[in-house]
Design a protein around this motif. Structure first.
Motif, PDB file in Angstrom:
ATOM      1  N   UNK A 162       7.618  17.939  12.249  1.00 29.06           N
ATOM      2  CA  UNK A 162       7.674  16.486  12.242  1.00 29.06           C
ATOM      3  C   UNK A 162       7.604  15.871  10.979  1.00 29.06           C
ATOM      4  N   UNK A 163       7.094  16.852   9.901  1.00 23.65           N
ATOM      5  CA  UNK A 163       7.149  16.055   8.587  1.00 23.65           C
ATOM      6  C   UNK A 163       8.483  16.114   7.895  1.00 23.65           C
ATOM      7  N   UNK A 164       9.539  17.075   8.172  1.00 26.92           N
ATOM      8  CA  UNK A 164      10.776  17.137   8.008  1.00 26.92           C
ATOM      9  C   UNK A 164      11.688  16.117   8.733  1.00 26.92           C
ATOM     10  N   UNK A 165      11.261  15.707   9.901  1.00 23.08           N
ATOM     11  CA  UNK A 165      11.710  14.575  10.431  1.00 23.08           C
ATOM     12  C   UNK A 165      11.494  13.122  10.047  1.00 23.08           C
ATOM     13  N   UNK A 166      10.194  13.015   9.636  1.00 23.29           N
ATOM     14  CA  UNK A 166       9.900  11.910   8.973  1.00 23.29           C
ATOM     15  C   UNK A 166      10.386  11.747   7.694  1.00 23.29           C
ATOM     16  N   UNK A 167      10.674  12.495   6.882  1.00 24.88           N
ATOM     17  CA  UNK A 167      11.199  12.754   5.488  1.00 24.88           C
ATOM     18  C   UNK A 167      12.418  11.790   5.702  1.00 24.88           C
ATOM     19  N   UNK A 168      13.599  12.471   6.571  1.00 23.02           N
ATOM     20  CA  UNK A 168      14.893  12.166   6.812  1.00 23.02           C
ATOM     21  C   UNK A 168      14.967  10.970   7.331  1.00 23.02           C
ATOM     22  N   UNK A 169      13.878  10.688   8.303  1.00 21.65           N
ATOM     23  CA  UNK A 169      13.908   9.191   9.080  1.00 21.65           C
ATOM     24  C   UNK A 169      13.753   7.999   8.003  1.00 21.65           C
ATOM     25  N   UNK A 170      12.814   8.501   7.218  1.00 25.12           N
ATOM     26  CA  UNK A 170      12.574   7.348   6.079  1.00 25.12           C
ATOM     27  C   UNK A 170      13.757   7.100   5.315  1.00 25.12           C
ATOM     28  N   UNK A 265      17.895   3.698  -7.460  1.00 24.35           N
ATOM     29  CA  UNK A 265      19.003   2.626  -7.297  1.00 24.35           C
ATOM     30  C   UNK A 265      20.378   3.624  -6.933  1.00 24.35           C
ATOM     31  N   UNK A 266      20.630   4.522  -7.985  1.00 32.59           N
ATOM     32  CA  UNK A 266      21.496   5.485  -7.726  1.00 32.59           C
ATOM     33  C   UNK A 266      21.153   6.867  -6.939  1.00 32.59           C
ATOM     34  N   UNK A 267      20.166   7.375  -6.609  1.00 31.36           N
ATOM     35  CA  UNK A 267      19.734   8.169  -5.887  1.00 31.36           C
ATOM     36  C   UNK A 267      18.390   8.127  -5.495  1.00 31.36           C
ATOM     37  N   UNK A 268      18.201   7.882  -4.369  1.00 28.73           N
ATOM     38  CA  UNK A 268      16.717   8.198  -3.396  1.00 28.73           C
ATOM     39  C   UNK A 268      16.286   9.671  -3.361  1.00 28.73           C
ATOM     40  N   UNK A 269      15.195   9.609  -3.432  1.00 30.41           N
ATOM     41  CA  UNK A 269      14.504  11.164  -3.695  1.00 30.41           C
ATOM     42  C   UNK A 269      13.137  11.083  -2.844  1.00 30.41           C
ATOM     43  N   UNK A 270      12.822  11.745  -1.800  1.00 30.75           N
ATOM     44  CA  UNK A 270      11.719  12.072  -1.026  1.00 30.75           C
ATOM     45  C   UNK A 270      11.249  13.527  -1.256  1.00 30.75           C
TER      46      UNK A 270
END
Length: 332
Positions: A162-170, A265-270
């Motif tokens: 679920x954690x991996x799912x939430x990260x990419x879904x965000x 702006x150029x790259x989003x990171x979670x």
């Protein structure tokens, strides 16, 4: 050196009463307890923990095996376990396994040799079958941050998928579609589950999984640096990156800034874990909260309830991750 017999004589009570005081038996009155304690103080008597252990068949200590001693993740885990046990009058003996099968087994054997009343294990290299066989021995074991179906009542774990799912879904919900994923070592169960969650999110939003946008990291800052370097080479249109832990996310952020990327702006990171310094990075790191301190508390409560029969302890075996939104993820 003073003896328990001298304490008994000075306090004017039986040996059994002195023993009950030392073992914190609630059947002893406060007046009697004070007489015995005053006699012990006057004589300079200190209970022999080894003798107590032999007499009671309890050492009042719990063995803890973790992968490493360094880093905020394991620090929070051990702190959560130790604080709960200390409040109950128990102590901990800690050793490491370094995510290697031979060292994990050696650490477990060491803890067993110390006559621990139970073991709390954060193990990644030994098999489920090994743990199942170990659980059949006389010393109870409890598993941290890992789910073993046959031992599910002894496991305290996070829903990593679920954690991996939430990260990419965000990231997807912010408009990103060219999303890289830096995972942890694939032999680790939590790494595989977080990757599965990433793939589930892509599939849900009809985005393909691209092998060129996946990098197997090492759960360290170096993995984030090497991962982002590789992913950028594979796809220069990359706009977002999900990392399977915050240490790799911090490495990726460092590499991105050094190579001219504006964040977010150029790259989003979670990231993943929400370790203590995630809110001090620049920009502050959006991440998945892994309640490892609370899970450490829960593992200790499980041991207290199972081994020492402590009452009124509610046990939660599986914890759910949540998104912590900060400033490292932007919209496209």
């Amino acid at each position: 050196m003073a003896t328990i017999y001298e304490v008994s004589k000075l306090a004017g009570v039986s040996l059994a009463t002195v023993s009950r005081v030392m073992n914190k038996n609630t059947r002893v009155s406060e007046k009697t307890r004070k007489k015995v304690q005053d006699a012990m103080d006057q004589l300079g008597y200190r209970p022999n923990s080894i003798a107590q252990s032999l007499a009671s068949n309890r050492s009042n200590s719990i063995g803890i095996l973790v992968s490493e001693l360094h880093g905020p993740f394991f620090g929070q885990m051990m702190s959560g376990i130790e604080s709960e046990l200390r409040a109950a009058g128990k102590h901990v003996i800690i050793t490491t396994g370094h995510s290697e099968q031979e060292k994990e087994i050696d650490g477990i054997e060491f803890l067993l040799s110390r006559n621990c009343d139970a073991l709390i294990l954060h193990v990644e290299a030994v098999s489920d079958e090994y743990l199942i066989e170990l659980s059949k021995k006389s010393t109870p074991i409890f598993i941290m941050s890992r789910y073993v179906e046959n031992l599910k009542d002894r496991c305290i774990s996070l829903n990593n998928e679920m954690g991996g799912y939430l990260a990419t879904k965000t990231l997807i919900e912010k408009g990103h579609s060219a999303i890289g994923f830096i995972g942890g070592p694939e032999f680790k169960a939590d790494s595989r589950s977080r990757l599965q969650g990433h793939r589930r999110a892509l599939k849900e939003f009809n985005l393909p999984f691209d092998d060129k946008l996946y990098f197997e990291g090492d759960f360290k800052e170096t993995g984030g640096i090497a991962g982002l370097r590789t992913l950028i080479k594979n796809n220069d249109q990359l706009t977002a990156l999900a990392c399977a832990n915050d240490e790799m996310a911090s490495g990726a952020m460092k590499y991105a800034r050094e190579h001219g990327y504006n964040l977010p702006e150029g790259l989003s990171i979670i990231g993943f874990d929400n370790i203590i310094y995630a809110s001090y990075l620049y920009p502050t790191l959006t991440t998945i909260h892994n309640p490892i301190y609370e899970m450490g508390h829960m593992a200790a409560k499980l041991a207290l309830k199972s081994v020492y029969n402590v009452k009124n302890l509610k046990i939660q075996n599986i914890f759910e991750p949540t998104v912590i939104e900060r400033n490292s993820v932007g919209s496209v």
